[in-house]
Design a protein around this motif. Structure first.
Motif, PDB file in Angstrom:
ATOM      1  N   GLY A 127       0.789  -1.223   0.000  1.00  0.00           N
ATOM      2  CA  GLY A 127       0.000   0.000   0.000  1.00  0.00           C
ATOM      3  C   GLY A 127       0.821   1.274   0.000  1.00  0.00           C
ATOM      4  N   GLN A 128       2.128   1.159   0.113  1.00  0.00           N
ATOM      5  CA  GLN A 128       2.984   2.351   0.104  1.00  0.00           C
ATOM      6  C   GLN A 128       3.078   2.964  -1.293  1.00  0.00           C
ATOM      7  OE1 GLN A 128       6.809   1.546   1.875  1.00  0.00           O
ATOM      8  NE2 GLN A 128       5.920   0.492   3.636  1.00  0.00           N
ATOM      9  N   GLN A 129       2.906   2.144  -2.319  1.00  0.00           N
ATOM     10  CA  GLN A 129       2.919   2.628  -3.691  1.00  0.00           C
ATOM     11  C   GLN A 129       1.621   2.216  -4.379  1.00  0.00           C
ATOM     12  OE1 GLN A 129       6.513   1.360  -5.693  1.00  0.00           O
ATOM     13  NE2 GLN A 129       7.843   2.549  -4.343  1.00  0.00           N
ATOM     14  N   ARG A 130       1.369   2.849  -5.511  1.00  0.00           N
ATOM     15  CA  ARG A 130       0.153   2.576  -6.260  1.00  0.00           C
ATOM     16  C   ARG A 130       0.497   2.507  -7.747  1.00  0.00           C
ATOM     17  NH1 ARG A 130      -4.811   6.718  -5.671  1.00  0.00           N
ATOM     18  NH2 ARG A 130      -3.285   8.077  -6.713  1.00  0.00           N
ATOM     19  N   ILE A 131       0.065   1.421  -8.382  1.00  0.00           N
ATOM     20  CA  ILE A 131       0.287   1.257  -9.818  1.00  0.00           C
ATOM     21  C   ILE A 131      -0.999   1.611 -10.550  1.00  0.00           C
ATOM     22  CG2 ILE A 131       0.832  -0.360 -11.680  1.00  0.00           C
ATOM     23  CD1 ILE A 131       2.405  -2.015  -9.667  1.00  0.00           C
ATOM     24  N   ARG A 132      -0.891   2.516 -11.527  1.00  0.00           N
ATOM     25  CA  ARG A 132      -2.034   2.867 -12.361  1.00  0.00           C
ATOM     26  C   ARG A 132      -1.715   2.462 -13.791  1.00  0.00           C
ATOM     27  NH1 ARG A 132      -5.509   7.709 -11.943  1.00  0.00           N
ATOM     28  NH2 ARG A 132      -7.037   6.027 -11.855  1.00  0.00           N
ATOM     29  N   LEU A 133      -2.631   1.713 -14.403  1.00  0.00           N
ATOM     30  CA  LEU A 133      -2.414   1.132 -15.727  1.00  0.00           C
ATOM     31  C   LEU A 133      -3.529   1.531 -16.674  1.00  0.00           C
ATOM     32  CD1 LEU A 133      -1.105  -1.023 -17.706  1.00  0.00           C
ATOM     33  CD2 LEU A 133      -2.684  -2.677 -16.660  1.00  0.00           C
ATOM     34  N   GLU A 174      -5.113  11.655 -13.497  1.00  0.00           N
ATOM     35  CA  GLU A 174      -5.963  12.375 -12.544  1.00  0.00           C
ATOM     36  C   GLU A 174      -5.628  11.951 -11.117  1.00  0.00           C
ATOM     37  OE1 GLU A 174      -9.990  11.668 -13.634  1.00  0.00           O
ATOM     38  OE2 GLU A 174      -9.937  12.983 -15.404  1.00  0.00           O
ATOM     39  N   GLY A 175      -5.401  12.924 -10.270  1.00  0.00           N
ATOM     40  CA  GLY A 175      -5.051  12.634  -8.882  1.00  0.00           C
ATOM     41  C   GLY A 175      -3.662  12.048  -8.714  1.00  0.00           C
ATOM     42  N   TYR A 176      -2.793  12.261  -9.702  1.00  0.00           N
ATOM     43  CA  TYR A 176      -1.444  11.684  -9.667  1.00  0.00           C
ATOM     44  C   TYR A 176      -0.648  12.184  -8.468  1.00  0.00           C
ATOM     45  CZ  TYR A 176       3.437  10.944 -11.039  1.00  0.00           C
ATOM     46  OH  TYR A 176       4.754  10.591 -11.071  1.00  0.00           O
ATOM     47  N   ASP A 177      -0.074  11.242  -7.729  1.00  0.00           N
ATOM     48  CA  ASP A 177       0.772  11.546  -6.576  1.00  0.00           C
ATOM     49  C   ASP A 177       2.203  11.159  -6.943  1.00  0.00           C
ATOM     50  OD1 ASP A 177       2.182  11.708  -4.215  1.00  0.00           O
ATOM     51  OD2 ASP A 177       0.663  10.683  -3.001  1.00  0.00           O
ATOM     52  N   PRO A 178       3.080  12.137  -7.194  1.00  0.00           N
ATOM     53  CA  PRO A 178       4.436  11.816  -7.669  1.00  0.00           C
ATOM     54  C   PRO A 178       5.268  11.040  -6.660  1.00  0.00           C
ATOM     55  CG  PRO A 178       4.270  14.140  -7.124  1.00  0.00           C
ATOM     56  CD  PRO A 178       2.885  13.592  -7.065  1.00  0.00           C
ATOM     57  N   LEU A 183       2.953   5.099 -13.181  1.00  0.00           N
ATOM     58  CA  LEU A 183       2.021   5.084 -14.306  1.00  0.00           C
ATOM     59  C   LEU A 183       2.530   4.147 -15.394  1.00  0.00           C
ATOM     60  CD1 LEU A 183       1.158   8.890 -14.619  1.00  0.00           C
ATOM     61  CD2 LEU A 183       0.143   7.142 -13.127  1.00  0.00           C
ATOM     62  N   LEU A 184       1.629   3.274 -15.855  1.00  0.00           N
ATOM     63  CA  LEU A 184       1.951   2.309 -16.897  1.00  0.00           C
ATOM     64  C   LEU A 184       0.932   2.406 -18.023  1.00  0.00           C
ATOM     65  CD1 LEU A 184       2.557  -0.850 -14.648  1.00  0.00           C
ATOM     66  CD2 LEU A 184       4.265   0.818 -15.396  1.00  0.00           C
ATOM     67  N   ASP A 264      10.098   2.713  -9.195  1.00  0.00           N
ATOM     68  CA  ASP A 264       9.821   3.549  -8.034  1.00  0.00           C
ATOM     69  C   ASP A 264       9.266   4.872  -8.533  1.00  0.00           C
ATOM     70  OD1 ASP A 264      10.296   2.310  -5.550  1.00  0.00           O
ATOM     71  OD2 ASP A 264      12.473   2.406  -5.870  1.00  0.00           O
ATOM     72  N   PRO A 265       8.388   5.510  -7.795  1.00  0.00           N
ATOM     73  CA  PRO A 265       7.837   6.799  -8.237  1.00  0.00           C
ATOM     74  C   PRO A 265       8.946   7.815  -8.499  1.00  0.00           C
ATOM     75  CG  PRO A 265       6.579   5.957  -6.387  1.00  0.00           C
ATOM     76  CD  PRO A 265       7.785   5.071  -6.517  1.00  0.00           C
ATOM     77  N   GLY A 266       8.840   8.506  -9.636  1.00  0.00           N
ATOM     78  CA  GLY A 266       9.771   9.581  -9.937  1.00  0.00           C
ATOM     79  C   GLY A 266      11.133   9.146 -10.417  1.00  0.00           C
TER      80      GLY A 266
END
Length: 413
Positions: A127-133, A174-178, A183-184, A264-266
């Motif tokens: 839950g520390q990271q989130r994958i959006r596809l 939308e709602g992107y948290d860097p 993002l995929l 990893d994010p960023g």
């Protein structure tokens, strides 16, 4: 760190010149499942052409579902339809085996806007990271057909694809948290410049996707091309995973693989190919029977395509080759022949030519050339591509009738 496993283009149901590949599919799919268990990804994606035909057999449906269910037990698994797949079959598989049945297995049967299943969100790293596809299945040019033109032009197709993709990517961001989001983007498309294997069907280059049209995300997972490769000329990582088995002898030397992506994010991702080694090897041999006998051991357990030199035309090659390599499966043994000087085939005689290339060579032998040949081969290729699509080109008469019904004539009172 989040992890993705990318596989593609299984083509279940494919046969090699009439020979079953079931044993090879079972072996390589078991290898993919083992890699998934070992690598423990947060998400698994399949970028299209799950099946080789739009009407797979019951056995191939069972084979696909057994492996995909096994993968979904490891991590959420998303499969998009390719140009060989049936959207209707995918819709059925989603109904009986998708999230509504409590499984983390998702089928994207046709283009869907974000709010209808085109964009997915998954937690990763506890839950520390989130994958959006964002997922884009194969989109046939017929989708962008207009009554005012007999065919969809390249510019119309490219613009239509950009619009579809833009809607998905907008929703993806939308709602992107860097600090949290990765993002995929996944698509079954032919990207300009991608290198086809020699045995792959000719892709209609009128319907390419320019690499600069791909969205700038952490990773773009691509399907359609069988040779594993990276997309060049983009400032992010985009890859074709390729097919897990060589589909024909033009792919005999391809190194098959899946892709493991750490993100990893960023930060730029780390994408590593994991080689696949299961399934019988496809081997090419050209030389004399004596030369084949000297190297016979290396062809044990292979599909062997042998082109023999130095023999008379009436010599029965099959029995002679089978005696030399009894543990190989022979595919179209042939006697080497010289190409007529007035005909130039644009494929390697050692490879299995695709149908448009073979048709072009036939037309050349029949004396056709120039513009007439090019237009005939183009029409032939277009018809081949139509076979794999379930959406027929709208008939002009049907369109005129629909227009008339929408604007019915009323008798004046």
């Amino acid at each position: 760190m989040s992890r993705l496993l990318h596989t593609s283009d299984w083509h279940l149901g494919h046969t090699l010149h009439g020979h079953s590949r079931d044993e090879d599919f079972d072996a390589v799919l078991a290898e993919i499942a083992a890699i998934a268990r070992d690598s423990r990804p947060d998400l698994i994606v399949h970028s299209g052409d799950l099946f080789h035909t739009s009407r797979p057999t019951a056995r191939d449906l069972i084979r696909a579902m057994q492996v995909l269910t096994e993968l979904a037990d490891i991590a959420p698994t998303v499969v998009v339809a390719g140009n060989h797949d049936s959207p209707t079959y995918f819709e059925l598989l989603s109904l009986v085996s998708g999230p509504s049945r409590g499984r983390g297995l998702f089928f994207v049967d046709r283009f869907r806007p974000a709010d209808e299943g085109g964009v997915f969100t998954f937690d990763a790293c506890g839950g520390q990271q989130r994958i959006r596809l964002a997922a884009l299945p194969f989109v046939h040019p017929n989708r962008f057909w207009r009554r005012s033109a007999p065919d969809t032009a390249y510019g119309e197709y490219a613009e239509g694809m950009r619009e579809l993709q833009a809607g998905l990517v907008q929703a993806l961001r939308e709602g992107y948290d860097p600090d949290r989001d990765i993002l995929l983007f996944m698509a079954h498309v032919y990207v300009t410049g991608a290198k086809r294997s020699a045995s792959e069907r000719v892709v209609d280059e009128s319907f390419e996707t320019p690499p600069e049209d791909l969205p700038e995300v952490s990773y773009v997972a691509l399907g359609h091309i069988h040779r594993p490769q990276s997309v060049e000329g983009v400032p992010f990582t985009a890859r074709y995973a390729g097919s897990p088995l060589p589909m024909d002898f033009g792919e005999a030397n391809d190194i098959k693989s899946v892709v493991i992506v750490d993100a990893d994010p960023g930060r730029p991702v780390r994408a590593v190919r994991r080689r696949l080694s299961s399934g019988r090897r496809l081997a090419l041999f050209k030389g004399s029977l004596e030369e084949l006998r000297a190297t016979a051991d290396q062809y044990d357990g292979t599909f062997l395509k042998a082109v023999i030199t130095g023999e008379e035309p009436d010599v029965p090659l099959g029995p002679k080759i089978a005696e030399i390599v009894p543990h190989a499966t022979l595919i179209q043994p042939a006697l080497a022949r010289e190409t007529p000087t007035d005909v130039v085939d644009d494929f390697d005689p050692g490879d299995e030519p695709d149908l448009p290339d073979a048709f072009r060579a036939y037309l050349a032998r029949e004396g056709l050339s120039g513009t007439a040949m090019d237009s005939t081969v183009a029409a032939f290729s277009h018809l081949l591509n139509e076979v794999d699509d379930e959406t027929p080109l709208p008939a002009p008469a049907e369109e005129l009738l629909r227009t008339a019904l929408q604007d019915t004539w009323r008798e004046a009172s």
